[in-house]
Design a protein around this motif. Structure first.
Motif, PDB file in Angstrom:
ATOM      1  N   LEU A   1       0.836  -1.209   0.000  1.00 23.67           N
ATOM      2  CA  LEU A   1       0.000   0.000   0.000  1.00 23.67           C
ATOM      3  C   LEU A   1       0.868   1.256   0.000  1.00 23.67           C
TER       4      LEU A   1
ATOM      5  N   MET B   1      -5.002  -3.706  -5.196  1.00 22.41           N
ATOM      6  CA  MET B   1      -5.986  -4.770  -5.343  1.00 22.41           C
ATOM      7  C   MET B   1      -5.374  -6.152  -5.531  1.00 22.41           C
TER       8      MET B   1
ATOM      9  N   THR C   1      -8.364  14.521  -6.737  1.00 19.09           N
ATOM     10  CA  THR C   1      -7.714  13.262  -7.107  1.00 19.09           C
ATOM     11  C   THR C   1      -6.845  12.738  -5.983  1.00 19.09           C
ATOM     12  N   LEU C   2      -6.069  13.675  -5.366  1.00 23.64           N
ATOM     13  CA  LEU C   2      -5.183  13.234  -4.302  1.00 23.64           C
ATOM     14  C   LEU C   2      -5.966  12.761  -3.085  1.00 23.64           C
TER      15      LEU C   2
ATOM     16  N   LEU D   1      -7.238   9.329  -3.865  1.00 17.42           N
ATOM     17  CA  LEU D   1      -6.111   8.396  -3.807  1.00 17.42           C
ATOM     18  C   LEU D   1      -5.776   8.077  -2.351  1.00 17.42           C
TER      19      LEU D   1
ATOM     20  N   ALA E   1      -8.152   5.658  -0.987  1.00 15.12           N
ATOM     21  CA  ALA E   1      -7.910   4.284  -1.461  1.00 15.12           C
ATOM     22  C   ALA E   1      -6.795   3.660  -0.645  1.00 15.12           C
ATOM     23  N   TYR E   2      -5.825   4.477  -0.264  1.00 16.03           N
ATOM     24  CA  TYR E   2      -4.738   3.997   0.585  1.00 16.03           C
ATOM     25  C   TYR E   2      -5.256   3.648   1.972  1.00 16.03           C
TER      26      TYR E   2
ATOM     27  N   GLY F   1      -7.223   0.557   2.031  1.00 15.56           N
ATOM     28  CA  GLY F   1      -6.339  -0.602   1.912  1.00 15.56           C
ATOM     29  C   GLY F   1      -5.765  -0.968   3.270  1.00 15.56           C
ATOM     30  N   MET F   2      -5.386   0.069   4.025  1.00 19.20           N
ATOM     31  CA  MET F   2      -4.864  -0.172   5.382  1.00 19.20           C
ATOM     32  C   MET F   2      -5.941  -0.825   6.245  1.00 19.20           C
TER      33      MET F   2
ATOM     34  N   ARG G   1     -13.635  -2.665   0.303  1.00 18.26           N
ATOM     35  CA  ARG G   1     -12.315  -2.180  -0.076  1.00 18.26           C
ATOM     36  C   ARG G   1     -12.111  -2.281  -1.579  1.00 18.26           C
ATOM     37  N   MET G   2     -12.471  -3.437  -2.145  1.00 16.37           N
ATOM     38  CA  MET G   2     -12.297  -3.632  -3.584  1.00 16.37           C
ATOM     39  C   MET G   2     -13.103  -2.588  -4.346  1.00 16.37           C
TER      40      MET G   2
ATOM     41  N   GLN H   1     -11.445   0.941  -4.029  1.00 14.37           N
ATOM     42  CA  GLN H   1     -10.200   1.074  -4.792  1.00 14.37           C
ATOM     43  C   GLN H   1     -10.475   1.036  -6.291  1.00 14.37           C
ATOM     44  N   PHE H   2     -11.462   0.278  -6.685  1.00 19.97           N
ATOM     45  CA  PHE H   2     -11.880   0.254  -8.081  1.00 19.97           C
ATOM     46  C   PHE H   2     -12.376   1.633  -8.514  1.00 19.97           C
TER      47      PHE H   2
ATOM     48  N   ASN I   1     -11.435   4.391  -7.358  1.00 19.67           N
ATOM     49  CA  ASN I   1     -10.272   5.249  -7.479  1.00 19.67           C
ATOM     50  C   ASN I   1      -9.554   5.017  -8.808  1.00 19.67           C
ATOM     51  N   ILE I   2      -9.469   3.759  -9.220  1.00 18.24           N
ATOM     52  CA  ILE I   2      -8.843   3.460 -10.516  1.00 18.24           C
ATOM     53  C   ILE I   2      -9.639   4.119 -11.637  1.00 18.24           C
TER      54      ILE I   2
END
Lengths: 104, 195, 649
Positions: A14, A62, B63-64, B67, B70-71, B74-75, B171-172, B175-176, B178-179
């Motif tokens: 990450l 991911m 955007t930041l 992002l 998303a980080y 993930g944590m 989470r998925m 993050q998706f 964000n992509i």
């Protein structure tokens, strides 16, 4: 602990993903605002940076690409990417041809 | 014939893969919106062109922030897998706040467009822009609602098999999104600067 | 408060009153019968809220049969109109009514009959064939069913309130846009297709994950029955094509609701973009319809030839090729729109290529029959009918794949004949074959053969009589969707076509008789072994009907045609029963379906309070389900033993 599971609980991917993504975002932003692009090469460059960032996030956030056989996540992802390319690319090709042939 | 484990024994694997397939359908959905945008983006019809309309520094912040979220999610997911419920909830909570901030900024931008005579009704370019960005925003909104629901259930039950599945799907999803935003930022905003 | 709903919405012509009236009457009779026999409780607990794939499959078939009836009535009305409406005569249907009929006919047949019967059969058969107890997401399966059923209600609602779209089933803007069609008709179309599309997509994900993740031990991909391969391919098409439709229809909806300018003729919009995107979905859709039928035939032909399927590997490659190719042919639906020679040439060539794998499959079935011990049962009749009809349909498709030829016959009756030959020959005949073949498994006794065969002959001959003239008419210049024409030379052919339709209806009548006779003779035809046809695949290893948990013990597979192998090598079940873990029923699907209907009804008629109510209802149903803890139960070893030995329900 296999690689996939390792990445699920680990926070290092990450951190790496975040730093690389920030760099890419700032880079493409800088290119566009500083150079005021008209150069096709730069346009392609910015677009490529976007693709690279998306791929980075797919891997580091991911965990795409780390699974064991059968590689269903990778296979389905690649197929999706293919269909998106076909539909988007095909649409652009078809519509621009229509535009050319049917212009008054 | 032998007896084998019941159909629930790998529910995690099935649910996560099923959710991944849903995300791929969303990918195609957005692909269609991108195709429409690519075709219609030139139809500005004498209205404000994208390079004047968009405020790139503002969008950079958006955007930041996304992002960052998303980080943080993930944590949160990593801590959930380590069964550390409170750390997981903390990071999901930060994600929620960043998400609200992102949505607020986006709402402000879209409201500014509408107020200045650049609503979706004014041209095909604006329609396709609002459709693309609006759908993304709607997904974020649903994600935020979903996050509230999940956090309540984690607060009640801690990290169980069910809450872990749901947190992972959440989470998925995030993050998706964000992509997808990477593509929106690149193709709509950055390339909008190009004339 | 009532938005744009007023008494005006109830005004119709006498035919619509009759249709709407008989529909209400039929619904009322059904309602009263169920109430009289006190069956609501059973219906709710055992069927509507069931997460058992077999029950859901049967419910799909019931809904599809009702839809088939409606679609056939539409067809009959059109044939009747066109037989008479030549020159001075304008027939009995007004133009706008006729337009609604051909639109509803298309929507009904494609979305609710084609998809419905196939999803019904897939639901019934798939888990059994892979040795699983249910699909991957049983509650989602139920949700998909109710989205399908409730979305279909608009076809019937439009007979009473308002009117249906008159744009053709493909609903092109700008005609379908706000400017030229501001009424509710197109909105009905949009929500019917959108909601059922979401149901289909969810089923696609469900069946895909089921096949990839829930095959019994030993069943590698290369040991799967070809039916399962066909469904895998179909679900890939569903998952990757339907989102295109969802997005496209959403944009047409916003064009109509909030005045976006995406497919408009002005403000820079592009109606051609709609056509492009619609068919980018639309072409995979027709393969979604026909691939399961190919899968069904791959099951039936080996069993009734007592010979294993010829060319398993090439069958799989053919299915894979069709899947990939079906995404790169879509422009052949609009060669005449003007994209130019290069674009047309590319898509024309791709379309020709996609015929090849289909041809491979047909040869493989025929080679399976060669030197086999053929039993000419009703399913085999349908297969042989399919070979003739579908092949003609396919060849006319290749004819049209040449852009220069297509410029002459695009949107003519030649096209209409082509797609009816492939859809009826392929999808419908495939369904009839599969229905007859699997009927004993799920109901417990075989169908009556004599009536079945008579029905087949009326369908076969009737179909050719009804649709072959359309090829000729197409070459003579007749376009599709005509409520009236002036060329008197065409009329005899239209009359012949109408006679063909009558023959088909007689065939349907014999199918009804077949069902009645089947029920009457059920004791005589009872299937006591579970294996009435000497089958090859795992579903035949269960009782007829199977227990609700399908298999007491998960089978282990070592070869293709595993049941055939088990019979030959004399495998016997061990007596070691285990505890079985099963999902509980759930009402969430029904509520999501109902509130989706309510929400969309509100949007269509501009009753925003109702739309909000519906939306809140959907959310409430989902959130409630989110917090439900009591979702499954266990069957102890003793209970399983008891059920197995008593010879299950």
């Amino acid at each position: 602990m296999d690689k996939f599971h390792g990445w699920t609980v680990s926070t290092k991917p990450l951190h790496i993903g975040l730093i690389l993504s920030v760099i890419l975002i700032l880079a493409s932003y800088r290119i566009v605002t500083y150079y005021h692009l008209t150069n096709v090469g730069l346009i392609m460059g910015v677009f490529a940076l976007g693709i690279v960032q998306a791929l980075l996030q797919l891997v580091f956030f991911m965990h795409l690409g780390l699974e064991n056989r059968p590689y269903w996540y990778m296979i389905t992802f690649l197929f999706t990417a293919l269909i998106v390319l076909i539909v988007v690319g095909g649409t652009i090709w078809i519509m621009s041809n229509l535009n050319y042939h049917l212009m008054p | 014939m032998k007896a084998f484990p019941d159909m629930y024994h790998d529910q995690y694997s099935r649910t996560i893969f099923g959710f991944w397939m849903y995300l791929l359908t969303d990918f195609i959905l957005f692909g269609t919106f991108f195709a429409v945008y690519a075709v219609l983006r030139k139809s500005v019809l004498g209205g404000t062109p994208p390079d004047v309309l968009f405020e790139l520094p503002y969008t950079l912040w958006q955007t930041l922030i996304l992002l960052g979220s998303a980080y943080t999610i993930g944590m949160g997911g990593a801590f959930a897998h380590r069964k550390q419920a409170s750390k997981a909830m903390l990071f999901f909570g930060i994600t929620f706040l960043l998400g609200v901030l992102f949505l607020g900024l986006e709402g402000r931008e879209l409201a500014r467009f509408i107020a200045s005579g650049n609503s979706w009704q004014n041209s095909a370019f604006l329609s396709s822009f609002f459709t693309l960005v609006g759908t993304h925003g709607a997904h974020i909104l649903f994600g935020l609602l979903w996050m509230v629901l999940i956090l309540i259930s984690v607060a009640q039950d801690g990290i169980t098999a069910q809450t872990l599945r749901r947190l992972t799907c959440m989470r998925m999803f995030w993050q998706f999104l964000n992509i997808l935003w990477v593509f929106v930022f690149t193709i709509v905003y950055l390339m909008g600067e190009i004339q | 408060m009532f938005g744009r709903l007023s008494e005006q919405a109830l005004k119709h012509d006498w035919i619509e009153y009759m249709a709407g009236g008989s529909m209400v009457l039929g619904g009322l009779v059904a309602f009263l019968l169920i109430t009289y026999y006190r069956k609501w409780g059973t219906l709710w607990k055992e069927w509507f809220t069931s997460v058992d794939h077999k029950r859901i499959g049967m419910m799909y078939l019931v809904v599809s049969f009702v839809m088939l009836f409606k679609g056939l009535v539409d067809a009959g009305m059109m044939r009747g109109q066109q037989a008479f409406a030549c020159g001075e005569s304008f027939g009995y249907l007004g133009a706008s009514h006729f337009q609604q009929i051909f639109t509803a006919h298309g929507v009904t047949m494609i979305f609710f009959v084609g998809m419905g019967v196939m999803f019904g059969l897939i639901n019934l058969v798939l888990p059994l064939q892979i040795g699983a107890r249910d699909v991957a997401f049983p509650v989602l399966n139920n949700i998909s069913f109710w989205l399908f059923t409730f979305s279909g209600m608009y076809i019937f609602v439009s007979l009473i309130l308002g009117f249906f779209a008159g744009t053709g089933w493909s609903c092109y803007p700008p005609l379908a846009g706000l400017k030229y069609n501001p009424g509710v008709g197109v909105d009905y179309w949009l929500w019917t297709v959108q909601i059922s599309g979401i149901g289909s997509m969810l089923s696609g994900i469900n069946f895909l994950v089921t096949i990839l993740k829930m095959r019994c031990p030993g069943m590698t991909l290369r040991r799967m029955p070809i039916f399962v391969w066909a469904i895998l391919a179909t679900m890939i098409l569903v998952v990757f094509a339907f989102p295109i439709l969802t997005a496209t229809i959403a944009m047409l909806s916003t064009d109509r609701l909030i005045d976006t300018k995406i497919f408009t003729a002005d403000y820079g919009g592009s109606p051609m973009l709609f056509i492009n995107l619609f068919w980018a979905w639309g072409h995979p859709e027709v393969y979604i319809l026909v691939l399961p039928a190919f899968g069904i035939f791959s099951e039936i032909v080996p069993v009734f030839s007592k010979k294993r399927l010829f060319g398993y590997t090439s069958m799989v490659w053919a299915i894979v090729a069709i899947t990939v190719l079906s995404f790169i042919v879509w422009l052949h639906h609009f060669f005449t729109m003007g994209a130019g020679a290069n674009v047309n040439a590319f898509f024309g060539i791709m379309t020709m290529i996609i015929a090849v794998p289909t041809g491979v499959k047909i040869f493989n079935w025929l080679f399976t029959m060669f030197r086999g011990k053929i039993q000419f049962t009703t399913p085999m009749y349908w297969f042989l009918g399919f070979v003739l009809i579908f092949t003609i349909g396919g060849m006319t498709g290749v004819l049209m794949s040449i852009p220069a030829a297509d410029f002459q016959i695009h949107n003519s009756l030649f096209l209409v004949a082509h797609f009816h030959f492939v859809i009826i020959g392929g999808v419908l005949f495939g369904f009839f074959a599969g229905f007859t073949y699997w009927f004993p498994k799920f109901i417990g006794f075989k169908m009556n053969e004599s009536f079945g065969k008579v029905a087949f002959w009326f369908w076969m001959i009737g179909f050719v009589v009804a649709f072959f003239p359309l090829f000729i008419l197409g070459f003579m210049g007749a376009t599709r969707r005509m409520d009236h024409y002036s060329v008197s030379a065409w009329q005899p052919l239209f009359v012949v076509a109408a006679l063909g339709a009558i023959l088909i209806f007689i065939g349907v009548g014999f199918q009804v008789l077949q069902i009645l006779a089947t029920i009457k003779e059920r004791k005589r035809n009872r299937d006591t072994t579970g294996d009435p046809w000497d089958g090859r695949t795992l579903e035949w290893s269960t009782s007829s009907p199977p227990p609700f948990y399908n298999f007491a013990m998960t089978p282990e597979v070592k070869t293709r045609d595993p049941f055939w192998e088990m019979k030959r090598s004399g495998v016997r079940a061990t007596q070691e029963y285990e505890e079985i873990h099963m999902p509980k029923n759930s009402a969430v699907g029904f509520w999501i379906g109902l509130f989706s209907f309510i929400c969309s009804f509100g949007v269509i008629w501009w009753m925003w309070w109702l739309a909000a109510l519906g939306a809140v209802g959907i959310l409430a149903a989902i959130i409630t389900r989110f917090y439900v803890k009591d979702v499954d139960y266990h069957l102890s070893k003793e209970e399983v033993k008891r059920l197995e030995e008593k010879g299950s329900p």
